[in-house]
Write an enzyme that holds these catalytic residues in place. Structure first.
Site, short mmCIF file in Angstrom:
data_model
loop_
_atom_site.label_atom_id
_atom_site.label_comp_id
_atom_site.label_asym_id
_atom_site.label_seq_id
_atom_site.Cartn_x
_atom_site.Cartn_y
_atom_site.Cartn_z
N SER A 1 0.81 -1.22 0.00
CA SER A 1 0.00 0.00 0.00
C SER A 1 0.83 1.26 0.00
O SER A 1 0.38 2.31 -0.50
CB SER A 1 -0.95 0.00 1.21
N HIS B 1 -1.20 6.24 6.22
CA HIS B 1 -0.58 6.01 4.91
C HIS B 1 -0.21 7.34 4.26
O HIS B 1 -0.71 8.39 4.65
CB HIS B 1 -1.53 5.23 4.00
#
Length: 289
Positions: free
Chosen positions: A38, A268
Site C-alpha cells: 500500500s 498512509h
C-alpha cells in the site's frame, strides 16, 4: 552532493510537477514495472483507477509520478495494498477481484523496477491495531513495547530479520526475470515521531510512539542492507520525512493520522508524501545512465 539532492527533492515536493532538470538529465528507460504494497499503491489518493479496485492503486502514487517524469514507453503498476512478499509470486485476493502474482509483470526487457515491500511481512496492520488498543488502556506507559518484548527479546525485530530473508528471495527472483533491470528498493516514510506522540490523532501510549519509530527505522535499515547485498539501489524516504510524520500539522505531513485531512487512508502517505518519494526515487534513477 547530499545537500544538492535534498534541495532538488524539496523543489520537487513544492512544485509537485516534473523536475525542472528532467529534460536535460532524464535517464532513458523503456519498460518500468512498479511492485509493492500500500505504501507503493497509494490507497485513497485520487485517482483510484487500478485493477482490481481492492488494491487501492492510485495514478498519483510515487511510481505513477516517476513514470510520467521519466516518460517511459511502457509502465506497468501492479502494486497492491496488503501485499506481502508471498504475493510477489502468488495471486492476492482483494475486494472485487484478484491481483495476479506481481512478478509476472516482469519481462526480460524490463529495465526499471521499483519495489516497496516488507511492512506487511512484519505485520504492519496488526502492530498498529495492537498498539492502539493497548494504548487506550495505559496512555502514559509503553504497553505495546511491553507486549512485544515480554519474552525477553523483541518480537518485532525478529520479524524484521525474517522479512529480510524473504526480501532477499524476491530480489533474486526479480534479477532472474529481468536481468538487465535497474532495481530500486524504496523504503517507508516516517510514520510517527521519535518522542512525543499526538493522542488522540494516533492513539499510541506515550512510550510506544518512540518504540514504533525505532522499529520502523530498523525495518528501513534492513531493507537497505538487503538491497545493497542484492546489487540493487535503496531509497530511504524516512531520512527526508523527519518533520513530516502523521503527528505534524496538516499542511506539513506526508503521512495521514487515523482521521485523514488529505485524501488517503489512515496511517498512509498522502499525495505530498508520494511526490516526495517520487522525487527521491527519480534522483536514484537519474544517476544510472
Amino acid at each position: 552532493m547530499r545537500a544538492a539532492a535534498l534541495a532538488l527533492t524539496l523543489l520537487l515536493v513544492g512544485a509537485a510537477a516534473t523536475p525542472a532538470t528532467a529534460t536535460a538529465y532524464r535517464p532513458s528507460f523503456q519498460h518500468y514495472v512498479a511492485l509493492g504494497d500500500s505504501y507503493a499503491a497509494g490507497p485513497g489518493i485520487p485517482d483510484q483507477n487500478g485493477t482490481p479496485p481492492g488494491c487501492g492503486r492510485s495514478s498519483a502514487n510515487y511510481a505513477g509520478k516517476l513514470a510520467r517524469w521519466l516518460r517511459v514507453a511502457r509502465f506497468t503498476d501492479v502494486s497492491c495494498g496488503g501485499a506481502t512478499t508471498v504475493h510477489m509470486t502468488r495471486p492476492q485476493t482483494v475486494q472485487d477481484g484478484q491481483n495476479p502474482p506481481q512478478l509476472d509483470a516482469l519481462k526480460p526487457d524490463t529495465d526499471l523496477v521499483t519495489i516497496t515491500i516488507g511492512g506487511n511481512d512484519m505485520g504492519f496492520g496488526e502492530i498498529l491495531g495492537t498498539c492502539a488498543q493497548l494504548g487506550a488502556q495505559d496512555p502514559a506507559g509503553a504497553p505495546c513495547r511491553e507486549h512485544y518484548t515480554a519474552g525477553g527479546g523483541d518480537e518485532l525485530l525478529d520479524r524484521i530479520a525474517r522479512a529480510g530473508t524473504l526480501v532477499d528471495r524476491v530480489l533474486a527472483q526479480i534479477r532472474e526475470r529481468s536481468p538487465r533491470a535497474t532495481v530500486i528498493v524504496v523504503g517507508y516514510l516516517r510514520i510517527l515521531p521519535p518522542t512525543k506522540g499526538c493522542w488522540p490523532q494516533v492513539p499510541f501510549a506515550a512510550g510506544d510512539t518512540a518504540y514504533f519509530d525505532r522499529t520502523e527505522k530498523a525495518l528501513n535499515q534492513a531493507l537497505g542492507e538487503r538491497a545493497r547485498a542484492a546489487g540493487a539501489r535503496f531509497v530511504n524516504p524516512y531520512l527526508f520525512s523527519i518533520t513530516h510524520d502523521a503527528c505534524q500539522p496538516e499542511h506539513r505531513r506526508w503521512v495521514e493520522p487515523l482521521r485523514p485531512a488529505a485524501p488517503s487512508v489512515p496511517m498512509h502517505p498522502n499525495e505530498a508524501g508520494m511526490a516526495a518519494v517520487a522525487g527521491l526515487t527519480w534522483l536514484s534513477a537519474a544517476t544510472v545512465r
